[in-house]
Design a protein around this motif. Sequence first.
Motif, mmCIF file in Angstrom:
data_model
loop_
_atom_site.group_PDB
_atom_site.id
_atom_site.type_symbol
_atom_site.label_atom_id
_atom_site.label_comp_id
_atom_site.label_asym_id
_atom_site.label_seq_id
_atom_site.Cartn_x
_atom_site.Cartn_y
_atom_site.Cartn_z
ATOM 1 N N THR A 34 -5.341 -9.278 -1.007
ATOM 2 C CA THR A 34 -6.212 -8.782 0.059
ATOM 3 C C THR A 34 -5.446 -7.848 0.986
ATOM 4 N N LEU A 35 -4.204 -8.214 1.303
ATOM 5 C CA LEU A 35 -3.372 -7.351 2.142
ATOM 6 C C LEU A 35 -3.069 -6.031 1.437
ATOM 7 N N CYS A 36 -2.948 -6.091 0.099
ATOM 8 C CA CYS A 36 -2.737 -4.858 -0.667
ATOM 9 C C CYS A 36 -3.909 -3.899 -0.494
ATOM 10 N N TYR A 37 -5.124 -4.428 -0.613
ATOM 11 C CA TYR A 37 -6.311 -3.604 -0.404
ATOM 12 C C TYR A 37 -6.294 -2.998 0.990
ATOM 13 N N LEU A 38 -5.963 -3.831 1.974
ATOM 14 C CA LEU A 38 -5.974 -3.402 3.366
ATOM 15 C C LEU A 38 -4.955 -2.289 3.608
ATOM 16 N N VAL A 39 -3.709 -2.533 3.210
ATOM 17 C CA VAL A 39 -2.645 -1.560 3.442
ATOM 18 C C VAL A 39 -2.833 -0.331 2.559
ATOM 19 N N GLY A 40 -3.158 -0.557 1.278
ATOM 20 C CA GLY A 40 -3.334 0.565 0.359
ATOM 21 C C GLY A 40 -4.442 1.504 0.804
ATOM 22 N N SER A 41 -5.586 0.935 1.166
ATOM 23 C CA SER A 41 -6.697 1.763 1.627
ATOM 24 C C SER A 41 -6.350 2.478 2.929
ATOM 25 N N GLY A 42 -5.704 1.745 3.845
ATOM 26 C CA GLY A 42 -5.359 2.348 5.123
ATOM 27 C C GLY A 42 -4.382 3.500 4.978
ATOM 28 N N VAL A 43 -3.312 3.281 4.203
ATOM 29 C CA VAL A 43 -2.276 4.302 4.060
ATOM 30 C C VAL A 43 -2.797 5.516 3.296
ATOM 31 N N PHE A 44 -3.415 5.288 2.139
ATOM 32 C CA PHE A 44 -3.766 6.421 1.282
ATOM 33 C C PHE A 44 -5.011 7.163 1.766
ATOM 34 N N ASN A 45 -5.985 6.440 2.350
ATOM 35 C CA ASN A 45 -7.150 7.142 2.897
ATOM 36 C C ASN A 45 -6.805 7.901 4.173
ATOM 37 N N SER A 46 -5.713 7.531 4.834
ATOM 38 C CA SER A 46 -5.234 8.305 5.987
ATOM 39 C C SER A 46 -4.312 9.437 5.547
#
Length: 488
Positions: free
Chosen positions: A432-444
Motif C-alpha cells: 500500500t505504501l508502494c502505491y502511495l509513494v509510487g503514485s505521488g513521486v511519478f505523477n508529480s
Amino acid sequence: MDEPDTAAILPGDVLSATSADGPTADRDSSSGKDEAAAPSRCSGPVLVSVEPVLFLSMFSVALQAPLATQYLWDRISEDLGYNGSKRSECSNGSVAPDPLQKEVETLTAHWNLYISLGGFTLGLLVVPLLGSWSDLAGRRPVLIIPNFGLALQAAVYLLVMYLKLPVVYFLVGRLLSGLLGDFNAILAGCFAYVADASDRRSRTFRVAVLEACLGLSGMLASIIGGQWRKAQGYINPFWLVLATSLAAALYAFLFVRESIVPDPSAKLVTTRHHKAVWHLYATGGSSSEGGGGFHRCKLWLYTLCFFLVVAVHFGCRDLYVLYELSSPLCWGSALIGYGSAAQHLAYLSSLLGLKLMQYCLKDSWVALVGLLSNIVGLLVFSVADTTQLMFTGYGLCFLFMTAMPVLRSKLSKLVDPSEQGALFASVACVETLCYLVGSGVFNSLYPATLHFMKGFSFLFAAIILLIPAGIIGILQCLDQRRGHRAAS
C-alpha cells in the motif's frame, strides 16, 4: 499425526496439520510459543483455491484503471475547451506543442495523484488490520469485503458518468474502496492463503502462478476495455467492472474453503495486529534465533527491495497511458488497450521464464534477470517517440515480473509458520505504501519534467531499480559464502 504427502498437493489444497514449511509438531516440541501462536489449519483438501478470485478482482481493477484515466482526460479536455488539436501535432512534427494539451496532461496527472493518495492513505491503515486479522478470523472475509469495496467504487464512477458529476467524486469512490481494504487486501489474503497451502520448495512457483493470474486477467481486461470503450464509450465497460467485483466476492463466499480454522472471537479493531507486525520486524521473528542480526537485516533488506520494485512498477503504470495519449505517440483507446495487454502479457512470460530458469539458477539470480529486463525496457520507454519503439519497450520487459514472486517467497521463508499472517500483513502494508509513494513521486515528476525530457520518469525508474538489483546480488553472494564456510 501422520505427515501428508506434500508432493501430491494440488493448487487449491492445504497441508493438514502442517505448517507452510513442514510439520508443526516438530516446531511445537521445541518451542512452546510456536504452539500457542501457530494458526490451526483446516483438515482435508481445499478443492478450490484463490486463483479465480484474484483473476476476477484483477480483471475489475485492470479494466477500470486505464478507462478512468482516459475519462479524466476527456472530462478535463472538455472543461478546458481542448478540442484534440494533438492530432495535428502527430501528423506534423513542426507544429509547436499546444499549451492546452500540456495543461490537460498536468491536471490529469494531478487528479490521478489525488485519487491514488486518497485511496492508498486509507489502505495503509486498513490493510494491515485486515491482513493480520485474517490469521485468526480466516482468509475468506479478506477476499469478500474488499471486493465489495471495489464494486462500490465502480458504482460511484458510474454515477459520475451518468450524471456528469464533477471528477472530484472519483476521489469519493476511491476513498470508499480504500476504507474496505482495496485491492491490496485481496492480494494479502490470496498470498497468505497460498502460504498456508505450499511448502518451501514449491512456494516461489505457487506465488508466481498468482502473479500470472494477475497478468492474464489484466491482459484480457486491457484488450476488452480498449475496444469496448472505442465502440460504446465508458459506461458499459464500467458495468462489467461492477459485475466482476461482485462475482469475485460471491465466488469466494460460495466456493473457497478456509485454509485455517477461524477463531469466532477474533477482533478486527485492536492494536494486537499492528503489534504483531512491529514485533516481526523489530526482532526478526522466531526463526531468527539462530541467525541473529543478519537474519533481521535480510528481512529488512528484502522488504526494501520489494518496496522499490513495486513502487517503480505501480508508479510508472499510470504514466504509460498519459505518455501514449499525448504527442508524439497520440494513441487512441484501441492502441492503449493493446499496449496495456502487452504489459500484462509479461506476467505470463515471466511465469514461464521463472520456471525454466529455476532449473539452472537460484531464485536470486532469477530475480536479477527480471530486474535487468525491466531496466532495459524502461530505458527504451524513456526515448520512445514511435509506436514501434514503444512496443519494443514492452517486448524487452517480458521478464520484468520475475522479481516480485521471488521476493515474496524469500520473505515468507524467513519467518516461522506461526508468523505468516503478520508477515503478509506487513507486506500488504508495504505494498500500500508502494502505491502511495509510487503514485505521488511519478505523477508529480512526470508533469515537472515535460519541458526538458518527456520520458525522464522512466529513466529515473530504471536508475532506482539498480538499488534492489545490487542488494539481491550482494545478499546471495553472502549466503553462498556462509554456506561454503558451514560446509567446510
